[in-house]
Design an enzyme around this catalytic site. Structure first.
Site, PDB file in Angstrom:
ATOM      1  CD  GLN A  36      -3.421   3.456   1.202  1.00 49.69           C
ATOM      2  OE1 GLN A  36      -2.315   3.114   0.796  1.00 49.69           O
ATOM      3  NE2 GLN A  36      -4.343   3.934   0.409  1.00 49.69           N
TER       4      GLN A  36
ATOM      5  CB  THR B  99      -0.924   0.038   1.232  1.00 49.45           C
ATOM      6  OG1 THR B  99      -0.131  -0.069   2.419  1.00 49.45           O
ATOM      7  CG2 THR B  99      -1.951  -1.068   1.183  1.00 49.45           C
ATOM      8  CB  SER B 100       0.438   4.526  -1.525  1.00 52.61           C
ATOM      9  OG  SER B 100       0.257   3.956  -2.802  1.00 52.61           O
ATOM     10  CB  THR B 101       0.174   6.106   3.141  1.00 49.46           C
ATOM     11  OG1 THR B 101      -1.146   5.674   3.468  1.00 49.46           O
ATOM     12  CG2 THR B 101       0.135   6.963   1.885  1.00 49.46           C
TER      13      THR B 101
END
Length: 201
Positions: free
Chosen positions: A26, A21-23
């Protein structure tokens, strides 16, 4: 960031999962990916919470770990590659090692590069997606250039700043900063800043 090992020993023809996930916010999304990968039969998972443009240490670890006969499994293409060039480089690396790539949700169906048609579909989809992104960026650049030439371009104003009047109105009605932030989809810090500026104005 971390590695989840479900079996201690390396097996032949393993399904190796990679989730991202990007961050770091999440967590639920990452857990959902890991759950789907386990359900598919992945016996080793590499997981990380990092932007696709940053260094992906666990992806590198997964690519190093897989051996001939293995299959690298991801839930969606965007969890794996940042661009068509990146995708092709990953596929080429996997092919050199005799490893296949499986994408669980590829337009509603699973795709596996073990088959020539699967590889073609993945490559074509990645190329089209990259082309669409580049086309959109080009249109944005052209639009901004025209607006600047016409003297109409002012840039984007901050989301919260655009809603200052609503923030002050809700506060006057007795709403708390947390409720205002949630209602207007802005940060609490932005709400406090607007209220502070209003008090000093």
């Amino acid at each position: 960031m971390w590695e989840i090992s479900l079996e201690k020993s390396k097996e032949i023809n393993m399904l190796v999962g990679y989730s991202r996930t990007s961050t770091t916010e999440q967590v639920a999304g990452l857990e959902a990916q890991d759950r789907d990968l386990r359900a598919t039969g992945c016996t080793k998972l590499f997981s990380e919470q990092v932007s696709s443009v940053a260094q992906r240490a666990q992806l590198s670890a997964a690519l190093d770990f897989v051996r001939e006969g293995d299959t690298l499994v991801v839930t969606r293409l965007d969890r794996l590659a940042r661009s068509t060039a990146d995708l092709l480089a990953i596929i080429d690396m996997l092919e050199q090692k005799g490893v296949a790539l499986r994408i669980l949700d590829f337009g509603g169906q699973a795709v596996d590069t073990k088959s020539p048609s699967g590889k073609l579909i993945v490559t074509m989809f990645g190329a089209v997606a990259q082309f669409e992104r580049e086309l959109l960026l080009q249109r944005q650049r052209e639009g901004i250039a025209k607006a600047k030439a016409d003297g109409k371009y002012r840039g984007r104003s901050p989301t919260a700043l655009r809603q200052s009047a609503k923030v002050l109105e809700m506060k006057a009605r007795g709403a708390k900063p947390t409720a205002i932030a949630a209602s207007l989809n802005v940060s609490r810090a932005s709400v406090y800043r607007i209220l502070a500026e209003a008090r000093t104005a």
